[in-house]
Design an enzyme around this catalytic site. Structure first.
Site, PDB file in Angstrom:
ATOM      1  N   THR A  47       0.835  -1.204   0.000  1.00  0.00           N
ATOM      2  CA  THR A  47       0.000   0.000   0.000  1.00  0.00           C
ATOM      3  C   THR A  47       0.867   1.250   0.000  1.00  0.00           C
ATOM      4  OG1 THR A  47      -1.844  -1.064   1.112  1.00  0.00           O
ATOM      5  CG2 THR A  47      -1.572   1.284   1.532  1.00  0.00           C
ATOM      6  N   ARG A  75     -13.991  -8.048   0.603  1.00  0.00           N
ATOM      7  CA  ARG A  75     -13.163  -7.642   1.755  1.00  0.00           C
ATOM      8  C   ARG A  75     -12.618  -6.209   1.591  1.00  0.00           C
ATOM      9  NH1 ARG A  75      -7.681  -5.797   2.599  1.00  0.00           N
ATOM     10  NH2 ARG A  75      -7.057  -6.392   4.681  1.00  0.00           N
ATOM     11  N   GLY A 107      -9.994  -3.427   3.570  1.00  0.00           N
ATOM     12  CA  GLY A 107      -8.984  -3.286   4.617  1.00  0.00           C
ATOM     13  C   GLY A 107      -9.080  -1.933   5.312  1.00  0.00           C
ATOM     14  N   GLY A 112      -4.514  -5.144   7.381  1.00  0.00           N
ATOM     15  CA  GLY A 112      -5.583  -4.188   7.608  1.00  0.00           C
ATOM     16  C   GLY A 112      -6.559  -4.534   8.713  1.00  0.00           C
TER      17      GLY A 112
HETATM   18  N1  ASP Z   1      -3.414  -2.326   4.660  1.00  0.00           N
HETATM   19  C1  ASP Z   1      -3.761  -2.881   3.386  1.00  0.00           C
HETATM   20  C2  ASP Z   1      -5.013  -3.697   3.509  1.00  0.00           C
HETATM   21  O1  ASP Z   1      -5.173  -4.373   4.501  1.00  0.00           O
HETATM   22  C3  ASP Z   1      -2.689  -3.734   2.806  1.00  0.00           C
HETATM   23  C4  ASP Z   1      -1.352  -3.054   2.673  1.00  0.00           C
HETATM   24  O2  ASP Z   1      -0.959  -2.274   3.540  1.00  0.00           O
HETATM   25  O3  ASP Z   1      -0.649  -3.336   1.665  1.00  0.00           O
HETATM   26  O4  ASP Z   1      -5.795  -3.695   2.577  1.00  0.00           O
END
Ligand code: ASP
Length: 312
Positions: A179, A207, A209, A233
């Site tokens: 992310t 889903r 996050g 997440g």
């Molecule tokens: N935090 C993001 C999620 O759970 C994933 C990530 O940080 O790459 O969707």
């Protein structure tokens, strides 16, 4: 990174994900390409802030640059869902008035962070999802691209690998969270935060996050700080990470680094891994992560730096 004694005119901090980012897992070519991309995003945001522009414009510009780069899990380079689709999430928040915009499960907007900003500024809502958000994007005249624009061979390989393994092993395969996010303080003293993601490889059943959830993965409040998160997440949602950091700073004060570390320790105690970037009204730029590494960078009138590994 340590706090400076006097408030810098402006500050920008960015991240491109946290996880098992260690020297022997990242090739020399990848290391170079990621540093180049982080520097490019910092330059893009710096051009806004150094010219006296708004923190909101700077975080949008920096995150858009990271979305355009295939090394990160956002925009071009987003991970695949279980069914092989790409469904992206993004959020933006303005610390001046806590106005915010977010989208989830969008499939065609070239830069989802720009769509999140359009939700904030051009709709009466904070959070739009899926087909409705896609339609709003078209109506707003934002650039649209076909699904294959977002896809890369590496993300396809990661999905194939996950699908070939029993479900009990899936969480162990999420070694790297890609992310992207940015937080900024501008010369007028305003804060802003933005986050953008493809989510998790092999995600199912719609889903969502933490990234697009205001208060979990993204938060900005001029009275406290601006935060963008990356990581597992589900744990960041349960800990309300971004708002928790801002609320502790606003209500209890104290050292921003210690506060960010304490909230990340809480995430770890729940079983979650990842990291956050934080900017305060005093111009401190902080990162805190409980993973071996985190793609990150910061810029201020004093200069610019990027780092990947824990000991960078
Ligand atoms: N935090 C993001 C999620 O759970 C994933 C990530 O940080 O790459 O969707």
């Amino acid at each position: 990174m340590s706090a400076s004694d006097s408030r810098p005119a402006w500050r920008l901090v960015i991240h491109g994900g946290a996880g098992m980012i260690e020297r022997d897992r990242v090739s020399a070519g990848e290391d170079r390409a990621i540093r180049t991309a982080l520097n490019h995003a910092l330059e893009t945001g710096t051009a806004v802030l150094a010219g006296g522009g708004a923190a909101l414009d700077a975080v949008e510009a920096a995150v858009s640059a990271l979305e355009d780069d295939p090394h990160f899990n956002a925009g071009h380079g987003s991970v695949f869902t279980w069914e092989g689709a790409i469904e992206m999430d993004a959020a933006v928040m303005d610390g001046r008035d806590r106005n915010a915009g977010a989208v989830s499960g969008v499939t065609a907007t070239r830069n989802p962070v720009r769509l999140a900003r359009a939700v904030m500024e051009e709709s009466p809502h904070v959070f739009l999802s899926r087909e409705g958000a896609d339609l709003f994007s078209v109506r707003q005249g934002l650039p649209q691209v076909p699904p294959d624009y977002f896809e890369t061979a590496e993300r396809r390989r990661q999905l194939d690998e996950l699908r070939a393994r029993p479900e009990s092993e899936h969480s162990a395969l999420h070694l790297k969270y890609g992310t992207v996010g940015a937080v900024a303080l501008d010369t007028a003293g305003n804060l802003a935060a933005a986050t953008s993601t493809g989510g998790l490889t092999g995600k199912r059943w719609g889903r969502i996050g933490d990234s697009p959830l205001i208060g979990a993965g993204t938060y900005a409040d001029n009275r406290a700080c601006a935060v963008s998160a990356t990581g597992a997440g589900e744990y960041f949602i349960r800990a309300g990470v971004a708002h928790e950091i801002c609320a502790r700073l606003r209500l209890l004060g104290g050292d921003a680094r210690a506060v960010a570390d304490a909230v990340m320790a809480d995430v770890k105690a729940l079983g979650g891994s990842g990291g956050v970037i934080v900017v305060t009204p005093r111009g401190e730029g902080i990162w805190s992560f409980n993973t071996p590494g985190m793609y990150r960078g910061e810029a201020s009138p004093d200069g610019r730096s990027v780092a990947l590994y824990g000991d960078d």
